[in-house]
Every structure is written in C-alpha cells, then in structure tokens.
Design a protein around this motif. Structure first.
Motif, PDB file in Angstrom:
ATOM      1  N   ILE A  58       9.587 -33.700  -6.781  1.00  0.00           N
ATOM      2  CA  ILE A  58       9.882 -32.297  -7.079  1.00  0.00           C
ATOM      3  C   ILE A  58      10.562 -31.673  -5.869  1.00  0.00           C
ATOM      4  O   ILE A  58      10.044 -31.750  -4.744  1.00  0.00           O
ATOM      5  CB  ILE A  58       8.598 -31.515  -7.406  1.00  0.00           C
ATOM      6  CG1 ILE A  58       7.767 -32.249  -8.463  1.00  0.00           C
ATOM      7  CG2 ILE A  58       8.949 -30.099  -7.860  1.00  0.00           C
ATOM      8  CD1 ILE A  58       8.491 -32.507  -9.769  1.00  0.00           C
ATOM      9  N   ALA A  59      11.717 -31.058  -6.102  1.00  0.00           N
ATOM     10  CA  ALA A  59      12.489 -30.444  -5.019  1.00  0.00           C
ATOM     11  C   ALA A  59      12.747 -28.976  -5.321  1.00  0.00           C
ATOM     12  O   ALA A  59      12.918 -28.582  -6.479  1.00  0.00           O
ATOM     13  CB  ALA A  59      13.815 -31.174  -4.828  1.00  0.00           C
ATOM     14  N   LEU A  60      12.777 -28.191  -4.266  1.00  0.00           N
ATOM     15  CA  LEU A  60      13.224 -26.803  -4.337  1.00  0.00           C
ATOM     16  C   LEU A  60      14.444 -26.678  -3.446  1.00  0.00           C
ATOM     17  O   LEU A  60      14.355 -26.918  -2.238  1.00  0.00           O
ATOM     18  CB  LEU A  60      12.121 -25.850  -3.864  1.00  0.00           C
ATOM     19  CG  LEU A  60      12.541 -24.404  -3.535  1.00  0.00           C
ATOM     20  CD1 LEU A  60      13.197 -23.728  -4.723  1.00  0.00           C
ATOM     21  CD2 LEU A  60      11.341 -23.599  -3.028  1.00  0.00           C
ATOM     22  N   VAL A  61      15.576 -26.342  -4.033  1.00  0.00           N
ATOM     23  CA  VAL A  61      16.781 -26.066  -3.253  1.00  0.00           C
ATOM     24  C   VAL A  61      16.990 -24.563  -3.295  1.00  0.00           C
ATOM     25  O   VAL A  61      17.438 -23.998  -4.303  1.00  0.00           O
ATOM     26  CB  VAL A  61      18.009 -26.808  -3.796  1.00  0.00           C
ATOM     27  CG1 VAL A  61      19.236 -26.500  -2.929  1.00  0.00           C
ATOM     28  CG2 VAL A  61      17.752 -28.321  -3.815  1.00  0.00           C
ATOM     29  N   ALA A  62      16.632 -23.913  -2.202  1.00  0.00           N
ATOM     30  CA  ALA A  62      16.735 -22.467  -2.094  1.00  0.00           C
ATOM     31  C   ALA A  62      18.142 -22.112  -1.621  1.00  0.00           C
ATOM     32  O   ALA A  62      18.534 -22.446  -0.510  1.00  0.00           O
ATOM     33  CB  ALA A  62      15.690 -21.946  -1.116  1.00  0.00           C
ATOM     34  N   GLY A  63      18.891 -21.457  -2.476  1.00  0.00           N
ATOM     35  CA  GLY A  63      20.292 -21.176  -2.198  1.00  0.00           C
ATOM     36  C   GLY A  63      21.178 -22.232  -2.813  1.00  0.00           C
ATOM     37  O   GLY A  63      21.984 -22.864  -2.136  1.00  0.00           O
ATOM     38  N   ALA A  64      21.026 -22.439  -4.130  1.00  0.00           N
ATOM     39  CA  ALA A  64      21.707 -23.545  -4.819  1.00  0.00           C
ATOM     40  C   ALA A  64      22.825 -23.071  -5.733  1.00  0.00           C
ATOM     41  O   ALA A  64      23.267 -23.822  -6.599  1.00  0.00           O
ATOM     42  CB  ALA A  64      20.692 -24.347  -5.629  1.00  0.00           C
ATOM     43  N   THR A  65      23.292 -21.869  -5.538  1.00  0.00           N
ATOM     44  CA  THR A  65      24.265 -21.314  -6.470  1.00  0.00           C
ATOM     45  C   THR A  65      25.623 -21.994  -6.390  1.00  0.00           C
ATOM     46  O   THR A  65      26.292 -22.193  -7.405  1.00  0.00           O
ATOM     47  CB  THR A  65      24.444 -19.808  -6.219  1.00  0.00           C
ATOM     48  OG1 THR A  65      23.169 -19.203  -6.060  1.00  0.00           O
ATOM     49  CG2 THR A  65      25.193 -19.147  -7.366  1.00  0.00           C
TER      50      THR A  65
ATOM     51  N   VAL B  24      15.997 -20.705 -11.344  1.00  0.00           N
ATOM     52  CA  VAL B  24      15.073 -19.582 -11.172  1.00  0.00           C
ATOM     53  C   VAL B  24      15.760 -18.511 -10.324  1.00  0.00           C
ATOM     54  O   VAL B  24      16.058 -18.760  -9.150  1.00  0.00           O
ATOM     55  CB  VAL B  24      13.758 -20.005 -10.488  1.00  0.00           C
ATOM     56  CG1 VAL B  24      12.788 -18.829 -10.454  1.00  0.00           C
ATOM     57  CG2 VAL B  24      13.127 -21.198 -11.195  1.00  0.00           C
ATOM     58  N   PRO B  25      16.035 -17.341 -10.871  1.00  0.00           N
ATOM     59  CA  PRO B  25      16.626 -16.272 -10.065  1.00  0.00           C
ATOM     60  C   PRO B  25      15.634 -15.796  -9.009  1.00  0.00           C
ATOM     61  O   PRO B  25      14.505 -15.414  -9.342  1.00  0.00           O
ATOM     62  CB  PRO B  25      16.912 -15.156 -11.080  1.00  0.00           C
ATOM     63  CG  PRO B  25      16.807 -15.803 -12.426  1.00  0.00           C
ATOM     64  CD  PRO B  25      15.851 -16.941 -12.274  1.00  0.00           C
ATOM     65  N   VAL B  26      16.049 -15.843  -7.744  1.00  0.00           N
ATOM     66  CA  VAL B  26      15.164 -15.431  -6.653  1.00  0.00           C
ATOM     67  C   VAL B  26      16.001 -14.796  -5.546  1.00  0.00           C
ATOM     68  O   VAL B  26      17.008 -15.363  -5.128  1.00  0.00           O
ATOM     69  CB  VAL B  26      14.379 -16.617  -6.059  1.00  0.00           C
ATOM     70  CG1 VAL B  26      13.537 -16.164  -4.862  1.00  0.00           C
ATOM     71  CG2 VAL B  26      13.491 -17.272  -7.105  1.00  0.00           C
ATOM     72  N   ASP B  27      15.557 -13.638  -5.078  1.00  0.00           N
ATOM     73  CA  ASP B  27      16.058 -13.062  -3.841  1.00  0.00           C
ATOM     74  C   ASP B  27      15.082 -13.486  -2.757  1.00  0.00           C
ATOM     75  O   ASP B  27      13.938 -13.018  -2.720  1.00  0.00           O
ATOM     76  CB  ASP B  27      16.130 -11.540  -3.946  1.00  0.00           C
ATOM     77  CG  ASP B  27      16.667 -10.880  -2.672  1.00  0.00           C
ATOM     78  OD1 ASP B  27      16.711 -11.557  -1.612  1.00  0.00           O
ATOM     79  OD2 ASP B  27      17.020  -9.690  -2.728  1.00  0.00           O
ATOM     80  N   HIS B  28      15.497 -14.376  -1.871  1.00  0.00           N
ATOM     81  CA  HIS B  28      14.588 -14.952  -0.892  1.00  0.00           C
ATOM     82  C   HIS B  28      14.250 -14.005   0.262  1.00  0.00           C
ATOM     83  O   HIS B  28      13.498 -14.379   1.153  1.00  0.00           O
ATOM     84  CB  HIS B  28      15.139 -16.279  -0.374  1.00  0.00           C
ATOM     85  CG  HIS B  28      15.002 -17.386  -1.374  1.00  0.00           C
ATOM     86  ND1 HIS B  28      13.954 -18.272  -1.369  1.00  0.00           N
ATOM     87  CD2 HIS B  28      15.771 -17.720  -2.442  1.00  0.00           C
ATOM     88  CE1 HIS B  28      14.090 -19.133  -2.365  1.00  0.00           C
ATOM     89  NE2 HIS B  28      15.179 -18.805  -3.045  1.00  0.00           N
ATOM     90  N   LEU B  29      14.763 -12.780   0.215  1.00  0.00           N
ATOM     91  CA  LEU B  29      14.311 -11.750   1.137  1.00  0.00           C
ATOM     92  C   LEU B  29      13.100 -10.994   0.596  1.00  0.00           C
ATOM     93  O   LEU B  29      12.494 -10.203   1.320  1.00  0.00           O
ATOM     94  CB  LEU B  29      15.445 -10.758   1.425  1.00  0.00           C
ATOM     95  CG  LEU B  29      16.452 -11.161   2.495  1.00  0.00           C
ATOM     96  CD1 LEU B  29      17.570 -10.121   2.592  1.00  0.00           C
ATOM     97  CD2 LEU B  29      15.775 -11.329   3.855  1.00  0.00           C
ATOM     98  N   ASP B  30      12.760 -11.255  -0.655  1.00  0.00           N
ATOM     99  CA  ASP B  30      11.654 -10.561  -1.295  1.00  0.00           C
ATOM    100  C   ASP B  30      10.445 -11.506  -1.328  1.00  0.00           C
ATOM    101  O   ASP B  30      10.406 -12.444  -2.128  1.00  0.00           O
ATOM    102  CB  ASP B  30      12.051 -10.160  -2.713  1.00  0.00           C
ATOM    103  CG  ASP B  30      10.987  -9.332  -3.417  1.00  0.00           C
ATOM    104  OD1 ASP B  30       9.794  -9.479  -3.084  1.00  0.00           O
ATOM    105  OD2 ASP B  30      11.354  -8.557  -4.318  1.00  0.00           O
ATOM    106  N   PRO B  31       9.452 -11.279  -0.464  1.00  0.00           N
ATOM    107  CA  PRO B  31       8.300 -12.189  -0.420  1.00  0.00           C
ATOM    108  C   PRO B  31       7.599 -12.360  -1.765  1.00  0.00           C
ATOM    109  O   PRO B  31       7.141 -13.457  -2.087  1.00  0.00           O
ATOM    110  CB  PRO B  31       7.381 -11.546   0.622  1.00  0.00           C
ATOM    111  CG  PRO B  31       8.305 -10.765   1.509  1.00  0.00           C
ATOM    112  CD  PRO B  31       9.362 -10.237   0.581  1.00  0.00           C
ATOM    113  N   ASP B  32       7.509 -11.305  -2.542  1.00  0.00           N
ATOM    114  CA  ASP B  32       6.820 -11.416  -3.826  1.00  0.00           C
ATOM    115  C   ASP B  32       7.557 -12.359  -4.772  1.00  0.00           C
ATOM    116  O   ASP B  32       6.928 -13.148  -5.503  1.00  0.00           O
ATOM    117  CB  ASP B  32       6.672 -10.042  -4.470  1.00  0.00           C
ATOM    118  CG  ASP B  32       5.606  -9.185  -3.801  1.00  0.00           C
ATOM    119  OD1 ASP B  32       4.725  -9.767  -3.124  1.00  0.00           O
ATOM    120  OD2 ASP B  32       5.657  -7.960  -3.934  1.00  0.00           O
TER     121      ASP B  32
END
Length: 304
Positions: A9-16, A71-79
C-alpha cells in the motif's frame, strides 16, 4: 510481468502531475495499491491552474496494473490529512510506502531577484507548500507506516544534497525549500531506523513534466525539438524515470542501505538497471557537472 509490490500500500502525496503522477503509476505497474492525492480534481483546480487531475492519475495507476485510488487532499490542512490516513488504515490496515512529493508553488516563485526584492507573502506560501505539507503528512502517516518493519519514505525534491549545497537555486525561497526537503529525508531516517523503516531524499534530473513540455512548445513525441531553444534539453528525462527509481527502492529488500541518503534517479538507474521509457539511463547530475558547468557544448553522448 513480475509485480514485486503486489499487496503493498502506497500513498503518493502530490500525485496530480509531473513526478508525483508517474511515481504513482510506476508503483502501480509494480503491483501496488496507490492512494493518489492532490488539490486538483475534475471539479476544482488548485492555484496551479492546470488541467491534470488526481482522478486521471488514479486511472493511469490502475491501467498500469495496480489499483489507483484518488483522494482530494490539501496537505496544508491537518484535518484533511488525518482523515486520509484514517481512511487508508480502515481500508487497508497498513501503509508500506509514503512519497512526499507535494509542491504546487510554481506560480509563486520569483526567480533571480534578491531577497529584498522578493514578495514575502508568496515566498512564505512557497515554504508552506514545499515544507509544511511534507511535515504534516509524515506526522499523520508515519504511525501507520511503522506498524510493520520495512516501510519506505521518499522525500522528492529538486537537486541532491551535494548539488544544492554548492548551487544557488535562483531564489532564496526556492533554495531554502529544496534544501529543506533533503534534510527531511535525513531527519526522518534517524527517527524511522529504530522501527526497521527507511527514509531517503530523491531528485529527478531535468524533468519533462507536462508544464515543461508546454514551456518548450513540444510534446513527448517530438521533445528533442526543444533543444532548439535550450540545447541542454537533450539531457531531459520523462517523469517515469524517477517513478521507476521509487518503485525499485520500494521493491528492494535491502533498501535500508540507502537510509538517510540524498539520491538521484540517474544514479539509482546505474544500481538497479531500470531505464527511462526510451530505454536509456540519463544521468543528468553527472552531465550538469561535467558538461554544463564547464560551459561545454550540449552533447548527451555517454550520459545515457
């Protein structure tokens, strides 16, 4: 085709787009399930104001042989990041690879102006997008990753430590951002080692991202025509090259040998044997040192 990352399982944060997109795709080609995050969806664009979306990335991951989940995510938003990791935990119960590739600050950077001529708001926003996002993501994701030994964190930046230590990156804010990303790889390596996990910093060479191809007025099919504008563009590489570097690291049972190091895709290709999409192994940093810095004419002979 072997898929050494099946079940991972991988998470690529900033994969757009760019490196992040192809890191996700190449992890998928190796069999991984990849959560692809970013701010631009088919319904809404980020401040980058580009057409690429995380849904497209997820579809490319699945087409390559993996399972892509957008998954839409703003990675500046901790929640938002916390909810993302909770979802991965609920759906998968593990995390094997975290790639921090978040950036999104291209429109904010002012090049070749001293710090007293830099707009502070844009500069500090650049640092938040480039550094704070990575720290926030690691803060929430690493407790899941360290549940199992062997986890991998890849901090994706621009330039190795050696390169950035000796090269002014044409903007105080950009310079600081890229040095910081390398240091995050180093710092997290020390924190992860007791848990049997590995962290590295990784840079591509001259990346033929979607935006770079547009800048040179070319497509991937005729990219060499861009050398008419900038001759050293002959040493550029596709984003798939750094994607294959990440996949090779993730599939290496001895990946801990790299812990804390600052790596480049061209150097790893010499170790693992992967190639770019055209079958070559471009080593841009060696080319930059031996050809560009001494002012030699552009010639990629011997550097692929």
């Amino acid at each position: 085709m072997t898929q050494p990352l099946t079940g991972k399982i991988a998470l690529v944060a900033g994969a757009t787009r760019g490196a992040g997109r192809q890191i996700a795709v190449q992890l998928g080609a190796a069999g991984a399930t990849v959560y692809a995050t970013g701010r631009t969806t088919r319904e809404r664009r980020s401040e980058m104001d580009r057409p690429e979306t995380i849904e497209e990335t997820a579809e490319l991951v699945t087409a390559a042989g993996g399972t892509g989940i957008a998954v839409p995510v703003d990675h500046l938003d901790p929640d938002q990041v916390r909810r993302l990791v909770e979802r991965i935990d609920a759906e998968q119960g593990r995390l094997d690879v975290l790639v921090n590739d978040i950036w999104g600050a291209d429109p904010l950077v002012t090049w070749e102006k001293p710090v007293w001529q830099q707009p502070l708001d844009a500069g500090f926003r650049t640092l938040r997008l480039a550094v704070d996002t990575h720290i926030i993501t690691s803060h929430f994701a690493l407790p899941l990753l360290i549940r199992n030994p062997g986890g991998l964190v890849v901090e994706v930046g621009d330039g190795t430590k050696d390169y950035n230590d000796t090269t002014y990156r044409l903007s105080v804010f950009y310079d600081l951002a890229k040095v910081s990303v390398n240091r995050l790889g180093f710092s997290q390596a020390h924190e992860l080692e007791p848990h049997g996990c590995t962290a590295v910093a990784l840079t591509p060479g001259w990346l033929r991202s979607e935006a770079m191809l547009e800048h040179f007025g070319v497509t991937e099919a005729n990219w060499r025509d861009g050398a008419a504008k900038e001759p050293h563009f002959v040493m550029s590489e596709t984003p798939a090259f750094v994607g294959r570097a990440v996949a090779a690291l993730a599939a290496d049972p001895d990946r801990a040998r790299w812990n804390g190091q600052s790596l480049d895709a061209g150097g790893l290709a010499q170790v693992y044997g992967f190639t770019d999409l055209d079958g070559t192994r471009p080593h841009f940093l060696r080319y930059e040192k031996e050809v560009i810095r001494p002012g030699k004419p552009a010639d990629d002979t011997g550097y692929r």
